[in-house]
Design a protein around this motif. Structure first.
Motif, mmCIF file in Angstrom:
data_model
loop_
_atom_site.group_PDB
_atom_site.id
_atom_site.type_symbol
_atom_site.label_atom_id
_atom_site.label_comp_id
_atom_site.label_asym_id
_atom_site.label_seq_id
_atom_site.Cartn_x
_atom_site.Cartn_y
_atom_site.Cartn_z
ATOM 1 N N GLN A 9 0.802 -1.221 0.000
ATOM 2 C CA GLN A 9 0.000 0.000 0.000
ATOM 3 C C GLN A 9 0.839 1.278 0.000
ATOM 4 O O GLN A 9 1.970 1.301 0.482
ATOM 5 N N VAL A 10 0.203 2.344 -0.519
ATOM 6 C CA VAL A 10 0.661 3.719 -0.347
ATOM 7 C C VAL A 10 -0.320 4.370 0.618
ATOM 8 O O VAL A 10 -1.523 4.407 0.370
ATOM 9 N N VAL A 11 0.196 4.880 1.750
ATOM 10 C CA VAL A 11 -0.655 5.374 2.828
ATOM 11 C C VAL A 11 -0.330 6.838 3.125
ATOM 12 O O VAL A 11 0.833 7.200 3.290
ATOM 13 N N THR A 12 -1.369 7.658 3.182
ATOM 14 C CA THR A 12 -1.216 9.061 3.565
ATOM 15 C C THR A 12 -1.840 9.261 4.943
ATOM 16 O O THR A 12 -2.961 8.809 5.192
ATOM 17 N N ILE A 13 -1.113 9.951 5.829
ATOM 18 C CA ILE A 13 -1.590 10.141 7.202
ATOM 19 C C ILE A 13 -1.568 11.619 7.549
ATOM 20 O O ILE A 13 -0.514 12.259 7.557
ATOM 21 N N MET A 14 -2.744 12.164 7.838
ATOM 22 C CA MET A 14 -2.876 13.554 8.275
ATOM 23 C C MET A 14 -2.866 13.598 9.803
ATOM 24 O O MET A 14 -3.529 12.808 10.459
#
Length: 337
Positions: A9-14
């Motif tokens: 996966q490619v994961v973006t975390i704000m």
């Protein structure tokens, strides 16, 4: 619903510079995901990316204020530019003001809503076009048990969490109506978690605020986030106390009112004096770019979280309880003969 293994996966975390977001970034990277981390604290992001790279992971940082849509969209765009797609979007950014409602200014109330509710919506707006294009993925929003039950001293925070839960309920139905059945919209509702949240929120109580004990370790929430990245999840409560509170609120809100009236005013105040400044309401606050807060001694384990992620264990527990009840019933009946 087919969701990729985390290692692919490619994961973006704000909201990744501290607390739950920081721990999630580290754990996703440990399992092989490519990670994009975002927050207002550039220093916190820099140390996080360094930690991920030192453990052999791949990560980049894109600073952003979640209350600004253009900045949030830039995070999504940078993710796709660097890694080609978004598989999971985790939105954990939050702030708060600890005070009675009559002591909160309009600007303060609006700011909490802008970050905690509007910011969550901005995250979904930025991520969904990419998840739709990929025909699947996970949109994971971190709310709170205050999405189910509000607390005094936290009216804007509770309002923002209720609003996010309502927004997600509507969004799920719209996505299904549009045929996007492979997009997992998850709402993670933590109980009281030991993060720097209570150090960074603005307080007008004259003391450092605290959650109502017991506390749970941030790793419990991270486990729920990673689970939702690979499995269909709707609403996931973290912590035994949260599940008990949810049940009590459904059965008798007035009873919960009475309990909170008795314990929540003194219970949310520590003995540590603290003024209104510094705080992270309008600007990032330095010195707390870490996962855990100051309440390690109040942490307890959670039994029901293990059961929630393991349906077989849940059914086994129910079956054992039923068999135990049946056995007691039969034993009582035999005693009468």
């Amino acid at each position: 619903m087919n969701l990729k293994p985390i290692s692919q996966q490619v994961v973006t975390i704000m909201g990744a510079s501290s607390g739950i977001g920081r721990d999630a970034a580290l754990k996703f990277a440990e399992q092989g995901a490519k990670v994009v981390v975002s927050a207002r604290s550039q220093e916190g992001l820099a140390t996080l990316v360094e930690a991920i790279q030192q453990q052999g992971g791949e990560a980049i940082a894109v600073p952003a204020d979640t209350a600004d849509f253009d900045q949030v969209k830039a995070v999504a765009d940078k993710t796709v530019e660097r890694f080609g797609r978004i598989d999971t979007w985790v939105h954990a950014a939050a702030t708060s003001v600890f005070a009675t409602f009559d002591r909160i200014s309009p600007e303060e109330f609006k700011r909490v809503i802008d970050v905690n509710l509007t910011g969550q919506a901005y995250g979904a707006m930025a991520a969904l076009p990419h998840l739709k294009a990929a025909k699947g993925g996970s949109l994971i929003h971190i709310t709170s048990m205050e999405a189910r039950r509000s607390l005094p001293y936290q009216s804007p925070y509770s309002a923002s969490k209720h609003g996010t839960a309502g927004f997600l309920d509507a969004l799920r139905i719209e996505l299904k109506h549009q045929g996007y059945n492979n997009i997992n919209v998850a709402n993670i509702l933590p109980s009281v978690i030991n993060t720097p949240f209570y150090n960074k929120g603005k307080t007008k109580l004259g003391v450092k605020p605290t959650g109502l004990p017991p506390y749970y370790n941030p790793s419990l929430v991270t486990d729920a986030i990673l689970y939702a990245a690979e499995h269909p999840v709707r609403d996931y409560i973290v912590g035994d106390v949260g599940r008990l509170l949810d049940l009590a609120q459904r059965i008798s809100p007035s009873l919960v009112d009475a309990i909170l009236l008795a314990i929540s005013f003194d219970g949310q105040r520590t003995s540590d004096e603290k003024g209104e400044e510094p705080n992270n309401l309008f600007e990032p606050m330095q010195g707390y770019d870490r996962v855990e807060g100051d309440f390690k001694q109040l942490e307890v384990p959670s039994v029901t979280d293990v059961i929630a992620k393991n349906p077989a264990a849940m059914f086994s527990t129910i079956a054992l309880a039923a068999l135990g009840g049946l056995s007691l019933l039969l034993s009582g009946a035999s005693d009468k003969h």
